[in-house]
Each structure stands twice: as C-alpha cells, then as structure tokens.
Design an enzyme around this catalytic site. Sequence first.
Site, PDB file in Angstrom:
ATOM      1  N   THR A   2      11.734  11.683   1.282  1.00 45.13           N
ATOM      2  CA  THR A   2      10.616  11.287   0.411  1.00 45.13           C
ATOM      3  C   THR A   2       9.760  12.531   0.164  1.00 45.13           C
ATOM      4  OG1 THR A   2       9.105  10.850   2.229  1.00 45.13           O
ATOM      5  CG2 THR A   2      10.523   9.008   1.551  1.00 45.13           C
ATOM      6  N   TYR A  27      -0.608  12.108  14.340  1.00 45.06           N
ATOM      7  CA  TYR A  27       0.335  11.285  13.570  1.00 45.06           C
ATOM      8  C   TYR A  27       1.111  10.346  14.498  1.00 45.06           C
ATOM      9  CZ  TYR A  27       4.171   9.949  10.469  1.00 45.06           C
ATOM     10  OH  TYR A  27       5.083   9.220   9.731  1.00 45.06           O
ATOM     11  N   THR A  82       0.858  -1.194   0.000  1.00 47.95           N
ATOM     12  CA  THR A  82       0.000   0.000   0.000  1.00 47.95           C
ATOM     13  C   THR A  82       0.892   1.241   0.000  1.00 47.95           C
ATOM     14  OG1 THR A  82      -0.186   0.351   2.399  1.00 47.95           O
ATOM     15  CG2 THR A  82      -1.676  -1.284   1.411  1.00 47.95           C
ATOM     16  N   SER A  92       6.956   4.743  12.852  1.00 42.79           N
ATOM     17  CA  SER A  92       7.828   5.924  12.781  1.00 42.79           C
ATOM     18  C   SER A  92       8.612   6.052  14.078  1.00 42.79           C
ATOM     19  CB  SER A  92       6.996   7.191  12.584  1.00 42.79           C
ATOM     20  OG  SER A  92       7.812   8.340  12.716  1.00 42.79           O
TER      21      SER A  92
HETATM   22  P1  NAP Z   1       5.040   9.437   0.536  1.00 41.72           P
HETATM   23  O1  NAP Z   1       6.137   9.516  -0.452  1.00 41.72           O
HETATM   24  O2  NAP Z   1       4.101  10.558   0.688  1.00 41.72           O
HETATM   25  O3  NAP Z   1       4.249   8.067   0.290  1.00 41.72           O
HETATM   26  C1  NAP Z   1       3.040   7.797   0.916  1.00 41.72           C
HETATM   27  C2  NAP Z   1       2.098   7.260  -0.131  1.00 41.72           C
HETATM   28  O4  NAP Z   1       0.866   6.894   0.523  1.00 41.72           O
HETATM   29  C3  NAP Z   1       1.745   8.307  -1.189  1.00 41.72           C
HETATM   30  O5  NAP Z   1       1.760   7.744  -2.470  1.00 41.72           O
HETATM   31  C4  NAP Z   1       0.335   8.699  -0.808  1.00 41.72           C
HETATM   32  O6  NAP Z   1      -0.455   9.157  -1.881  1.00 41.72           O
HETATM   33  C5  NAP Z   1      -0.191   7.394  -0.276  1.00 41.72           C
HETATM   34  N1  NAP Z   1      -1.415   7.563   0.490  1.00 41.72           N
HETATM   35  C6  NAP Z   1      -1.823   8.614   1.249  1.00 41.72           C
HETATM   36  N2  NAP Z   1      -3.032   8.383   1.750  1.00 41.72           N
HETATM   37  C7  NAP Z   1      -3.422   7.163   1.312  1.00 41.72           C
HETATM   38  C8  NAP Z   1      -4.581   6.382   1.467  1.00 41.72           C
HETATM   39  N3  NAP Z   1      -5.629   6.824   2.179  1.00 41.72           N
HETATM   40  N4  NAP Z   1      -4.634   5.170   0.872  1.00 41.72           N
HETATM   41  C9  NAP Z   1      -3.599   4.721   0.134  1.00 41.72           C
HETATM   42  N5  NAP Z   1      -2.488   5.423  -0.078  1.00 41.72           N
HETATM   43  C10 NAP Z   1      -2.393   6.627   0.512  1.00 41.72           C
HETATM   44  O7  NAP Z   1       5.670   9.236   1.990  1.00 41.72           O
HETATM   45  P2  NAP Z   1       6.741   8.226   2.604  1.00 41.72           P
HETATM   46  O8  NAP Z   1       7.661   9.068   3.388  1.00 41.72           O
HETATM   47  O9  NAP Z   1       7.256   7.279   1.600  1.00 41.72           O
HETATM   48  O10 NAP Z   1       5.799   7.466   3.636  1.00 41.72           O
HETATM   49  C11 NAP Z   1       5.626   6.050   3.649  1.00 41.72           C
HETATM   50  C12 NAP Z   1       5.322   5.663   5.089  1.00 41.72           C
HETATM   51  O11 NAP Z   1       6.478   5.910   5.896  1.00 41.72           O
HETATM   52  C13 NAP Z   1       4.185   6.479   5.705  1.00 41.72           C
HETATM   53  O12 NAP Z   1       3.360   5.622   6.465  1.00 41.72           O
HETATM   54  C14 NAP Z   1       4.906   7.467   6.609  1.00 41.72           C
HETATM   55  O13 NAP Z   1       4.116   7.874   7.683  1.00 41.72           O
HETATM   56  C15 NAP Z   1       6.095   6.623   7.050  1.00 41.72           C
HETATM   57  N6  NAP Z   1       7.243   7.381   7.552  1.00 41.72           N
HETATM   58  C16 NAP Z   1       7.905   8.256   6.760  1.00 41.72           C
HETATM   59  C17 NAP Z   1       9.000   8.948   7.279  1.00 41.72           C
HETATM   60  C18 NAP Z   1       9.786   9.942   6.458  1.00 41.72           C
HETATM   61  O14 NAP Z   1      10.631  10.666   7.024  1.00 41.72           O
HETATM   62  N7  NAP Z   1       9.580  10.036   5.153  1.00 41.72           N
HETATM   63  C19 NAP Z   1       9.418   8.726   8.596  1.00 41.72           C
HETATM   64  C20 NAP Z   1       8.704   7.809   9.366  1.00 41.72           C
HETATM   65  C21 NAP Z   1       7.625   7.136   8.841  1.00 41.72           C
HETATM   66  P3  NAP Z   1      -0.509  10.739  -2.201  1.00 41.72           P
HETATM   67  O15 NAP Z   1       0.899  11.116  -2.587  1.00 41.72           O
HETATM   68  O16 NAP Z   1      -1.494  10.858  -3.295  1.00 41.72           O
HETATM   69  O17 NAP Z   1      -0.950  11.405  -0.924  1.00 41.72           O
END
Ligand code: NAP
Length: 252
Positions: free
Chosen positions: A193, A158, A9, A144
Amino acid sequence: MSRRVALVTGGGSGIGAATAALLARDGCAVAVTDLRADAARAVAAGLSGSGHRAYALDVAEESRVSAVFADAEREIGPVAVLVCCAGIIISPPPAPPDIADMEAANWDRTFAVNARGVFLCVREFMRARRRSPVADGRIVAISSAAAQLGGYRGSADYIASKAAVIALVKVAARQGAKHGITANSVAPGPIETPMYRAAVPVGAEGPMLGLVPLGRLGQPDEVAAAIAFLASREAGYITGSTIDVNGGYRMQ
Ligand code: NAP
C-alpha cells in the site's frame, strides 16, 4: 449481503479503499471517510452500485467523528458495519528510533490516530446502535502483525497503538454481544500500500520477503477479503478474534 450501510475510515487509500470496493460489491452502501476529502470522494465515485457517500474525517477529532456518523446515518441509513482502517506511522522502517530516543509527542500523535481514533469510532457506533439497533452489527478494526510480534521494523508507538486496537476490540466484543454486535480485528503482515511503499521502496523488500513463507507482499484486496468476511452475516459466531493476513509471516 442485503443493503447494509458500512462506514470505512481511512477509506481513501490502500486497505480501506479495497475494503470499500469489496463491501460495495457485496451490496453495502458505503460511507467512505478519510482525512482527505478528495481521496474519499474519488474512492466513493468508483464504487459499484449506488448510494455511497464520501466524508472528510480525521478520526483523531472527537467532534468530527460524531458529526460524520450523524451525517452518514441521516444521509445513507443506520451504520451496520464499522471498519477502522485509518492509521499512521510517524517513524517508518527501516530505522525506527530506540525507545530511549523517542519523542513523546510522536507517541501521543500515533495513539491519537491509531488507538484513540478507533476508540472514538467504536464509541460512536455503540452509541448509535444503542439508540437504534440494527441486526448483525459488525466492528472490524485493523491492527498489525507488528503488535503480535513486538514489532520487527516499526517503532514502539506504532506497535503499542496496534496492540491497543486488539485489546479494545475484545472489550467491544464483550459489550457489543448483547446488542448483536460482533467485534474483531485483522492483523496484516506486509501489504503493498502507499503506507508500506513510503517505508520500503520497490525492490527493497527482499529481506522482509525472506521471512514470509508465501514469499511475496500481500495485496490490499487480500486484507479486504478477510474484513468483508468478518463484516458478513455469515461470520456471526466470530467475535473478539484477530484474523492474521500475513503470508505465514507469523503463525500462532
Ligand atoms: P494507507 O494506504 O496509507 O491508508 C491509510 C489511510 O488512512 C490513508 O488514506 C490516510 O490518509 C488515512 N489517514 C491517516 N491519518 C488519518 C486520520 N487521522 N483520520 C482519518 N484517516 C487518516 O495505508 P494502509 O497500509 O492501507 O493502512 C491501513 C491500515 O492498515 C492502517 O491502520 C495500517 O496501520 C494498517 N496496516 C498496514 C500494513 C501494511 O503493510 N500496509 C500492515 C499492518 C497494518 P493520508 O494518505 O492522507 O495520510
């Protein structure tokens, strides 16, 4: 890995896209799912190997989670690996609101995606594997470092939603064991990201990096590597764990 089916997902961007790429390289057929069908399609089209598919999936929509699982199982095969990367931050750093100023609606929306969305996907996976077991089933969900630390820059909704992921995965680990399913979470620190960059523009990450012993942001493929390991057969004795991928930002 032999030809196992993985469903990711949030696979259209960031950590999810990097994970889809790595699982495909490891030999999985990948169901790339994302809120935006075009993003999922673009990632699926770029994966190595064949047999991958893209699906539009809002993880907060109960009926869509069931439908997409059913489609993926019919079109690709029984899902052996579930990776829950979809996530949102409504009030990004650097100025998350005090709890006293928070809107309950934002709390509800964040939980609908980050916590309930993971629950819905794990439930669907458990139901499918109860009907038709696979060997070495795997659940990996993204939490996270913020959940472990009580947050540093994020908002309460969050942080609490990501703590829920860690707890849910432990329950799934206990219940999945009898079906040969392991369940683990990964707790990233700051990873470069689109989600991170929406909150912290290029050049503004300095104060954060001062807290990270490795002195840099992590990259999506570095989180994907931990996810792919947890998804592998070789990780069969790891369950109920949370793996930190945070540059040393938080050490146990
Ligand atoms: P990202 O690039 O924004 O990827 C998240 C993806 O999830 C995006 O494609 C987004 O779509 C999609 N999404 C949002 N709402 C959704 C929904 N209701 N159903 C299905 N898909 C949905 O961010 P990322 O950093 O790779 O995040 C991935 C995971 O890692 C997340 O759970 C985030 O909380 C976690 N995380 C990230 C970090 C960091 O520093 N980057 C740190 C800790 C944890 P849209 O782009 O259209 O919104």
